[in-house]
Scaffold this motif. Sequence first.
Motif, PDB file in Angstrom:
ATOM      1  N   ASP A 166      61.362 -12.375  52.837  1.00  0.00           N
ATOM      2  CA  ASP A 166      61.956 -11.160  52.269  1.00  0.00           C
ATOM      3  C   ASP A 166      61.166 -10.680  51.057  1.00  0.00           C
ATOM      4  N   ILE A 167      60.762 -11.613  50.213  1.00  0.00           N
ATOM      5  CA  ILE A 167      60.003 -11.245  49.016  1.00  0.00           C
ATOM      6  C   ILE A 167      58.702 -10.556  49.417  1.00  0.00           C
ATOM      7  N   ALA A 168      57.986 -11.124  50.368  1.00  0.00           N
ATOM      8  CA  ALA A 168      56.722 -10.529  50.804  1.00  0.00           C
ATOM      9  C   ALA A 168      56.945  -9.131  51.387  1.00  0.00           C
ATOM     10  N   ARG A 169      57.980  -8.982  52.211  1.00  0.00           N
ATOM     11  CA  ARG A 169      58.258  -7.676  52.809  1.00  0.00           C
ATOM     12  C   ARG A 169      58.608  -6.642  51.744  1.00  0.00           C
ATOM     13  N   ASP A 170      59.420  -7.031  50.769  1.00  0.00           N
ATOM     14  CA  ASP A 170      59.833  -6.070  49.746  1.00  0.00           C
ATOM     15  C   ASP A 170      58.661  -5.663  48.856  1.00  0.00           C
ATOM     16  N   LEU A 171      57.769  -6.591  48.562  1.00  0.00           N
ATOM     17  CA  LEU A 171      56.571  -6.228  47.803  1.00  0.00           C
ATOM     18  C   LEU A 171      55.763  -5.183  48.569  1.00  0.00           C
ATOM     19  N   ALA A 172      55.579  -5.421  49.866  1.00  0.00           N
ATOM     20  CA  ALA A 172      54.761  -4.518  50.673  1.00  0.00           C
ATOM     21  C   ALA A 172      55.420  -3.163  50.880  1.00  0.00           C
ATOM     22  N   ARG A 173      56.738  -3.147  51.028  1.00  0.00           N
ATOM     23  CA  ARG A 173      57.428  -1.902  51.354  1.00  0.00           C
ATOM     24  C   ARG A 173      57.791  -1.077  50.127  1.00  0.00           C
ATOM     25  N   ARG A 174      58.096  -1.732  49.027  1.00  0.00           N
ATOM     26  CA  ARG A 174      58.597  -1.008  47.858  1.00  0.00           C
ATOM     27  C   ARG A 174      57.563  -0.808  46.760  1.00  0.00           C
ATOM     28  N   PHE A 175      56.489  -1.617  46.779  1.00  0.00           N
ATOM     29  CA  PHE A 175      55.516  -1.512  45.697  1.00  0.00           C
ATOM     30  C   PHE A 175      54.119  -1.140  46.165  1.00  0.00           C
ATOM     31  N   ALA A 176      53.893  -1.043  47.468  1.00  0.00           N
ATOM     32  CA  ALA A 176      52.531  -0.852  47.967  1.00  0.00           C
ATOM     33  C   ALA A 176      51.903   0.434  47.453  1.00  0.00           C
ATOM     34  N   GLY A 177      52.656   1.530  47.471  1.00  0.00           N
ATOM     35  CA  GLY A 177      52.152   2.797  46.915  1.00  0.00           C
ATOM     36  C   GLY A 177      50.856   3.277  47.526  1.00  0.00           C
ATOM     37  N   GLY A 178      50.715   3.183  48.853  1.00  0.00           N
ATOM     38  CA  GLY A 178      49.508   3.677  49.499  1.00  0.00           C
ATOM     39  C   GLY A 178      48.386   2.665  49.557  1.00  0.00           C
ATOM     40  N   ARG A 179      48.642   1.426  49.075  1.00  0.00           N
ATOM     41  CA  ARG A 179      47.615   0.390  49.167  1.00  0.00           C
ATOM     42  C   ARG A 179      47.594  -0.173  50.592  1.00  0.00           C
ATOM     43  N   ALA A 180      47.209  -1.410  50.764  1.00  0.00           N
ATOM     44  CA  ALA A 180      47.120  -2.022  52.094  1.00  0.00           C
ATOM     45  C   ALA A 180      48.447  -1.900  52.847  1.00  0.00           C
ATOM     46  N   THR A 206      46.991  -7.472  58.360  1.00  0.00           N
ATOM     47  CA  THR A 206      48.429  -7.228  58.244  1.00  0.00           C
ATOM     48  C   THR A 206      49.109  -8.520  57.809  1.00  0.00           C
ATOM     49  N   ALA A 207      50.433  -8.439  57.660  1.00  0.00           N
ATOM     50  CA  ALA A 207      51.211  -9.624  57.297  1.00  0.00           C
ATOM     51  C   ALA A 207      51.066 -10.729  58.330  1.00  0.00           C
ATOM     52  N   ALA A 208      50.808 -10.371  59.584  1.00  0.00           N
ATOM     53  CA  ALA A 208      50.612 -11.384  60.624  1.00  0.00           C
ATOM     54  C   ALA A 208      49.399 -12.252  60.319  1.00  0.00           C
ATOM     55  N   ASP A 209      48.351 -11.653  59.771  1.00  0.00           N
ATOM     56  CA  ASP A 209      47.149 -12.413  59.438  1.00  0.00           C
ATOM     57  C   ASP A 209      47.392 -13.339  58.255  1.00  0.00           C
ATOM     58  N   VAL A 210      48.181 -12.887  57.297  1.00  0.00           N
ATOM     59  CA  VAL A 210      48.534 -13.749  56.166  1.00  0.00           C
ATOM     60  C   VAL A 210      49.283 -14.974  56.683  1.00  0.00           C
TER      61      VAL A 210
END
Length: 298
Positions: free
Chosen positions: A118-132, A201-205
């Motif tokens: 959940d932490i990883a998903r929320d970082l990617a969805r809420r803080f990515a801001g057009g990054r990866a 993607t997250a799958a590679d991580v």
Amino acid sequence: MSVTPLAAHPSVRPAPAFRGRIGRDARSGHYAVPRRYRLHLSTADPDGLRIAVTHALLGLDRACPVTFLPAVPDCPDGGHTQLRPLYDASAHRYTGPALAPVLSDDWSGRIVSTHGPDIARDLARRFAGGRAVLYPCGSESEIEAVERMCAQGIEQAAQCAGDAGADAAGRAAALETLLATLGVLEQGLGVQPYLISDQITAADVELWVALVRLDTVHRHHLDADAVRRVAGHPALWAYARRLAAHPAFGAHLDLDGIARRHHARCQGLEAAGSAVQILDWAAHAADGNSLPSQVNRP
């Protein structure tokens, strides 16, 4: 690579003590504000390593600071003394271990979540801001399938294959499950650079961390022939080596910490596979000096 979803089975991860989420706006209670939240991680722990790599891929060192914890927890129950005040502030008379990872809210001094995915998903969805884009639109089921494949087909299977207390037939079946999983991944990575997209993607991580643990932890409990069979997937290990050279991955690879954590917790018997290293991770990992200067690492 098309990933077929596996049937759901109980997770090998411990049940999280806290499972709050970062929402879209103020109505959700926890919402994305730069420097409001802090991560508390040990990169010797697989969940901590996944989150650290995700955090680095997204370039969030300023938006969400990280406090790195010791590789080996200092409490008998597997918790960290450093995290105890956060747990005590977040739950009345909390008696469980103060485990990492933790996403905490500096505004309230309390824990938001201890659930790594959940932490990883929320970082990617809420803080990515057009990054990866680690969770491309429409890819959720494939990423979840990779998570289950890694948890069951690699992590769980490797543990069972190296369990000296299990019967020979059970160990052999677990090894075949592990090799079959690696074979499926080998086929896909033989024709494309990443698992489910033309970019990381997250799958590679998820897969990279599973491969790190396979070579640095589980290998020690397998016999030499089993390790040679595991190593016989050239595209898969070339992929692992290539990602290790990426700064977001290799800079967080704490090989000494992983070894110390493993030896502190492991009660299994060492087998001949310990002498058959698959990758020289230290040689391929990106320079750890690229870590942000403001990160606190013991």
